[in-house]
Design a protein around this motif. Structure first.
Motif, PDB file in Angstrom:
ATOM      1  N   ASP A  34       0.944  -1.246   0.139  1.00  0.00           N
ATOM      2  CA  ASP A  34      -0.171  -0.035   0.228  1.00  0.00           C
ATOM      3  C   ASP A  34       0.854   1.310   0.002  1.00  0.00           C
ATOM      4  OD1 ASP A  34      -2.729  -0.967   0.060  1.00  0.00           O
ATOM      5  OD2 ASP A  34      -2.051  -1.886   2.012  1.00  0.00           O
ATOM      6  N   ALA A  35       2.134   1.314   0.674  1.00  0.00           N
ATOM      7  CA  ALA A  35       2.829   2.430   0.816  1.00  0.00           C
ATOM      8  C   ALA A  35       4.318   1.997   0.772  1.00  0.00           C
ATOM      9  CB  ALA A  35       2.508   3.234   1.830  1.00  0.00           C
ATOM     10  N   ALA A  36       5.275   2.626   0.725  1.00  0.00           N
ATOM     11  CA  ALA A  36       6.537   2.441   0.875  1.00  0.00           C
ATOM     12  C   ALA A  36       7.119   2.919   2.106  1.00  0.00           C
ATOM     13  CB  ALA A  36       7.631   3.054  -0.006  1.00  0.00           C
ATOM     14  N   LEU A  91       8.780   8.891  -5.590  1.00  0.00           N
ATOM     15  CA  LEU A  91       7.673   8.411  -5.657  1.00  0.00           C
ATOM     16  C   LEU A  91       7.219   8.937  -7.238  1.00  0.00           C
ATOM     17  CD1 LEU A  91       7.525   8.769  -2.392  1.00  0.00           C
ATOM     18  CD2 LEU A  91       5.672   6.859  -2.840  1.00  0.00           C
ATOM     19  N   ASP A 127       2.165   5.148  -8.909  1.00  0.00           N
ATOM     20  CA  ASP A 127       1.022   4.705  -9.208  1.00  0.00           C
ATOM     21  C   ASP A 127       0.820   5.124 -10.670  1.00  0.00           C
ATOM     22  OD1 ASP A 127      -1.913   3.939  -9.421  1.00  0.00           O
ATOM     23  OD2 ASP A 127      -2.587   6.227  -8.919  1.00  0.00           O
TER      24      ASP A 127
ATOM     25  N   VAL B  46       6.268   6.464   5.966  1.00  0.00           N
ATOM     26  CA  VAL B  46       5.752   5.860   4.920  1.00  0.00           C
ATOM     27  C   VAL B  46       5.260   6.540   3.842  1.00  0.00           C
ATOM     28  CG1 VAL B  46       3.570   4.288   4.944  1.00  0.00           C
ATOM     29  CG2 VAL B  46       4.802   4.282   6.776  1.00  0.00           C
ATOM     30  N   ALA B  47       5.175   6.178   2.518  1.00  0.00           N
ATOM     31  CA  ALA B  47       5.012   6.935   1.602  1.00  0.00           C
ATOM     32  C   ALA B  47       4.123   6.504   0.426  1.00  0.00           C
ATOM     33  CB  ALA B  47       6.366   7.832   0.952  1.00  0.00           C
ATOM     34  N   SER B  48       3.190   7.020  -0.098  1.00  0.00           N
ATOM     35  CA  SER B  48       2.312   6.682  -1.127  1.00  0.00           C
ATOM     36  C   SER B  48       1.688   7.497  -2.110  1.00  0.00           C
ATOM     37  CB  SER B  48       1.188   5.788  -0.382  1.00  0.00           C
ATOM     38  OG  SER B  48       0.175   5.136  -1.521  1.00  0.00           O
ATOM     39  N   THR B  49       1.644   7.236  -3.425  1.00  0.00           N
ATOM     40  CA  THR B  49       1.179   8.203  -4.455  1.00  0.00           C
ATOM     41  C   THR B  49       0.204   7.542  -5.215  1.00  0.00           C
ATOM     42  OG1 THR B  49       3.385   9.269  -4.489  1.00  0.00           O
ATOM     43  CG2 THR B  49       2.113   9.353  -6.672  1.00  0.00           C
ATOM     44  N   ASP B  50      -0.787   8.329  -5.510  1.00  0.00           N
ATOM     45  CA  ASP B  50      -1.889   7.972  -6.220  1.00  0.00           C
ATOM     46  C   ASP B  50      -2.349   9.107  -7.208  1.00  0.00           C
ATOM     47  OD1 ASP B  50      -2.919   5.588  -5.785  1.00  0.00           O
ATOM     48  OD2 ASP B  50      -3.893   6.115  -3.889  1.00  0.00           O
ATOM     49  N   ASP B  79      -4.094   4.306   2.164  1.00  0.00           N
ATOM     50  CA  ASP B  79      -2.955   3.591   1.911  1.00  0.00           C
ATOM     51  C   ASP B  79      -2.062   3.560   2.987  1.00  0.00           C
ATOM     52  OD1 ASP B  79      -3.319   2.486  -0.578  1.00  0.00           O
ATOM     53  OD2 ASP B  79      -3.017   4.479  -1.397  1.00  0.00           O
ATOM     54  N   ILE B  80      -1.778   4.905   3.675  1.00  0.00           N
ATOM     55  CA  ILE B  80      -0.960   5.053   4.889  1.00  0.00           C
ATOM     56  C   ILE B  80      -1.492   4.454   5.969  1.00  0.00           C
ATOM     57  CG2 ILE B  80       0.061   6.755   6.507  1.00  0.00           C
ATOM     58  CD1 ILE B  80       0.992   6.976   3.335  1.00  0.00           C
ATOM     59  N   THR B 139       0.498  12.585  -2.769  1.00  0.00           N
ATOM     60  CA  THR B 139       1.425  11.688  -2.070  1.00  0.00           C
ATOM     61  C   THR B 139       1.200  11.946  -0.542  1.00  0.00           C
ATOM     62  OG1 THR B 139       3.267  12.036  -3.918  1.00  0.00           O
ATOM     63  CG2 THR B 139       3.842  11.353  -1.439  1.00  0.00           C
ATOM     64  N   LEU B 141       2.090  10.986   3.313  1.00  0.00           N
ATOM     65  CA  LEU B 141       3.109  10.565   4.094  1.00  0.00           C
ATOM     66  C   LEU B 141       2.689  10.334   5.565  1.00  0.00           C
ATOM     67  CD1 LEU B 141       5.940  13.271   3.406  1.00  0.00           C
ATOM     68  CD2 LEU B 141       5.607  11.144   2.297  1.00  0.00           C
TER      69      LEU B 141
END
Lengths: 320, 320
Positions: A34-36, A91, A127, B46-50, B79-80, B139, B141
């Motif tokens: 879901d996330a890094a 990202l 994404d 924690v990091a996520s991009t959509d 996601d986080i 993104t 965090l």
């Protein structure tokens, strides 16, 4: 690797792209969840996002996918360095048309990966969605390693202004490409693939830089942001800029004063910083001006006078 | 606030958007510099991009800009939470057409801000560029607060599968909207503005969840990723799902088994996790199945059988 991204499908494309990545010890968890998760030893994380659109920020007939990847990453990693931080992660939010050959995003990813590696970082996630126009949204993260962030607001009257990295090379390359030429190669390459001085960013923080920014809109425009944030005036010395002979030659050929490129050309992602006067600076920094007390606008002058053609871009302006 | 984003210009728009933001103690440096600085007390981030595109992920005639902002933020913040982390920050990469009224990105930003606030986070920066299609790259965090990240790969045979949050509500709302209706309102609202159970994410990490993911592509599809990453089989119990009467009524009206929405509807951003059997779970978690040893595909079954209509989306598929 054959076919289009539409034929490969979302999950196939993600597999193809992530298979090209490398990692670093800072990456605790890479793509696929879901996330890094990335280390942030300083207990603070520096983060910046940029968006690039085909036809606006890059052209497929001027740059390879690999070069677009290098440049997209460089632009964002330079923002991290400009805070005095060490880049750790990228990202990627990517929009690609279904009919695009898979080789294009694959080579884009190679470019992102390699530029991240130059800066010491890794691509950790993202994404991918389908859309009509190739759009690249990149977020870069970095670590301050105990330094205070170097903002745009700390310049003080009496400070010197110094720059490191290339100035005007991308703009000169753009001028060459715009006229249908492919040389001189060094300038065309500088336009296709900037080389920000990443390590100089954290080093400047260690040297006591009072303000710093990367040059993306042009030296005068970006220093304008520093002057505004710091409530100071900045005067540059035209004689301090060393115009390469080849750049002068291009200037003559296309009828442009090359100082114009140096002062207003963006996209080289050089770093400009202010330091307390008298601070010993390594040779890579060239002193180009000084910080003065605030006065009426313009806040950035060259030899005491407004730089008439000074610019930078307004991305929503109608004259583009 | 009048006019279009083209009339306002890039810097005017950025000023307008950032003026609407609020902050949190985690934000050390907000918008306006080369990058933002956010605390990362855990020494990991924690990091996520959509990425969301108009016409594909949202429609301006179905959702207000404010709701698109809430939804875009929710999707990423979930996601986080699904990693077991507490969201801290959002960055926005925004593409807007020059002729778009300024009210649209302004209200989008209000939605992002408010949803971030619900999750305990703040919008800290971003980039705005002009383009033909509204594109939103976010993104998020987050901070793990000492917990190990809860990945998709830790499910073990014998674990129970439990879910918290809404299931199938967004899909039922989509079915209603697709047929030109605007009610029942609760489902339409659920489609326009999901309510991920943010706090349940870090709480699940504290409860010893062995795997977790947020449900964005549909329960069966997302559990498929968990099963694949964990190398297990997951069996769900159809009787464990409580279908609300109103959802059953919509199902009858449009000729769809509502269990289909529950099992394959995405975008509610509920959380599904696996826990060691016997672990006492708070009432918000509903046990819906169990983890078994790996077997041949399909890796996710309902009462031991493949769920025939199971899906989720392939964003590059041709049948969309």
């Amino acid at each position: 690797m054959k076919g289009t991204v539409g034929e490969l499908g979302e999950f196939g494309l993600i597999r193809e792209l992530t298979s090209r990545l490398t990692t670093t010890p800072a990456v605790r968890l890479g793509p696929g969840d879901d996330a890094a998760v990335i280390t942030a030893p300083d207990r603070r994380v520096v983060a910046s996002t940029d968006v690039l659109i085909e036809g606006r920020h890059f052209r497929r007939d001027w740059s390879t996918a690999y070069d677009v990847g290098r440049k997209s990453a460089a632009q964002n990693l330079a923002d991290i360095a400009a805070m005095g931080a060490v880049p750790t992660a990228l990202l990627l939010g990517l929009v690609v048309p279904a009919e695009l050959p898979v080789t294009w995003p694959a080579e884009l990813m190679d470019g992102l990966r390699d530029e991240a590696q130059v800066a010491g970082a890794a691509v950790v996630g993202g994404d991918v969605v389908r859309g009509d126009v190739i759009t690249i949204a990149i977020t870069a993260l970095g670590d301050l390693q105990g330094h205070d962030p170097v903002t745009r607001s700390g310049a003080r009257p009496g400070d010197v202004v110094a720059v490191t990295g290339w100035l005007g090379w991308s703009a000169a390359g753009h001028a060459v490409l715009s006229r249908g030429f492919r040389s001189p190669r060094a300038f065309v390459e500088a336009h296709r693939r900037p080389e920000p001085p990443y390590q100089a960013g954290p080093a400047a923080a260690g040297l006591g830089a009072t303000s710093m920014t990367d040059i993306s809109d042009g030296l005068v425009a970006d220093l304008g942001h520093v002057a505004e944030s710091s409530k100071v005036r900045i005067d540059l010395h035209a004689a301090a800029f060393d115009i390469p002979t080849q750049m002068s030659d291009i200037g003559k050929a296309v009828g442009v004063d090359p100082l114009q490129w140096v002062l207003t050309g963006g996209e080289d992602h050089a770093l400009v910083a202010t330091f307390p006067r008298g601070r010993q600076l390594p040779a890579r920094w060239r002193v180009i001006g000084e910080v003065q007390a605030m006065s009426a606008t313009p806040q950035v002058t060259v030899d005491g006078k407004p730089w008439l053609a000074a610019g930078g871009w307004d991305h929503f302006g109608s004259d583009e």
